[in-house]
Design a protein around this motif. Structure first.
Motif, short mmCIF file in Angstrom:
data_model
loop_
_atom_site.label_atom_id
_atom_site.label_comp_id
_atom_site.label_asym_id
_atom_site.label_seq_id
_atom_site.Cartn_x
_atom_site.Cartn_y
_atom_site.Cartn_z
N ASN A 27 -10.82 11.85 -3.56
CA ASN A 27 -11.17 10.46 -3.29
C ASN A 27 -10.96 9.59 -4.52
O ASN A 27 -10.41 8.49 -4.43
CB ASN A 27 -12.62 10.37 -2.82
N GLN A 28 -11.36 10.10 -5.67
CA GLN A 28 -11.23 9.31 -6.90
C GLN A 28 -9.79 9.23 -7.40
O GLN A 28 -9.44 8.32 -8.14
CB GLN A 28 -12.15 9.87 -7.98
N GLY A 30 -7.26 9.11 -5.22
CA GLY A 30 -6.48 8.45 -4.17
C GLY A 30 -5.50 9.39 -3.49
O GLY A 30 -4.43 8.96 -3.05
N GLY A 201 -14.51 4.99 -7.28
CA GLY A 201 -14.13 5.90 -6.21
C GLY A 201 -15.18 6.93 -5.87
O GLY A 201 -14.94 7.81 -5.04
#
Length: 212
Positions: A27-28, A30, A201
């Motif tokens: 998630n962080q 991307g 994120g």
């Protein structure tokens, strides 16, 4: 007709600190991925279908878009972060990251995870596991105290900035209270947890989207 684009596939179970590491890292960073839920409590990780994917029978398991697989949470976040802003910046920071990622898997996770499992996830077995829980809590407290001493001197685990070392250690440490650990006893750990939760994120474990 254009075929569907392949992407990383994460086999994971809800509520696992180790699975959370991979979710958080992707998630962080991307990184697009899809989640395949494995119900460990129902024995799905030991079923033939999953063992054909990961013979170790463990989650998380990351199947890369090209078909290759990676087991072990810390190995997969190391792979995913290589060459990104979440990877340690110097050789020394890499060594410190490895040091604490090993520490997490030998002093924190082995004690926090089972204490939490029988205290919060399967509380019906808490009474029968009382002696073992007390032992895990005693050993885990020693591990958290050592981490607290380190974080008195450092904002993040392996250098001046946030990295996968923080993700690795955070995975189970941030839910240690669910295993009967009083995190108020470790103020430097609490401050660090707040810093991690404030990074770009970040998404809490209980808000992970199954359609990531």
């Amino acid at each position: 007709m254009i075929g569907k684009t392949k992407m990383n596939k994460l086999y994971a179970t809800i509520g696992s600190g180790n699975c959370f590491k991979a979710h958080l890292a992707m998630n962080q960073l991307g990184i697009a991925y899809e989640t395949v839920l494995i119900d460990v409590l129902k024995g799905e990780s030991r079923g033939a279908d999953f063992l054909a994917i990961n013979p170790n029978g463990t989650v998380p398991f990351l199947r890369l878009a090209d078909g290759r697989g990676i087991a072990e949470s810390n190995a997969m976040i190391w792979y995913l972060a290589k060459g990104t802003h979440l990877f340690p910046k110097t050789n020394y920071e890499e060594a410190i990251a490895v040091q604490w990622m090993i520490y997490e898997q030998t002093h924190l996770e082995p004690n926090i995870s089972p204490a939490r499992f029988f205290t919060t996830i399967v509380p019906s077995r808490r009474a029968e596991m009382e002696t073992q829980i007390a032992d895990w809590q005693e050993k885990g407290a020693i591990g958290l105290a050592r981490l607290n001493e380190h974080l008195k001197q450092h904002d993040f685990i392996a250098g001046v900035g946030y990295s996968i070392a923080d993700i690795a250690v955070y995975g189970y440490t941030h839910v240690a209270d669910e295993g009967g650990f009083d995190l108020d006893d470790y103020p430097a750990v609490l401050s660090w947890m707040n810093r991690v939760a404030g990074t770009d994120g970040y998404i809490p474990m209980n808000e992970l989207s199954l359609a990531a």
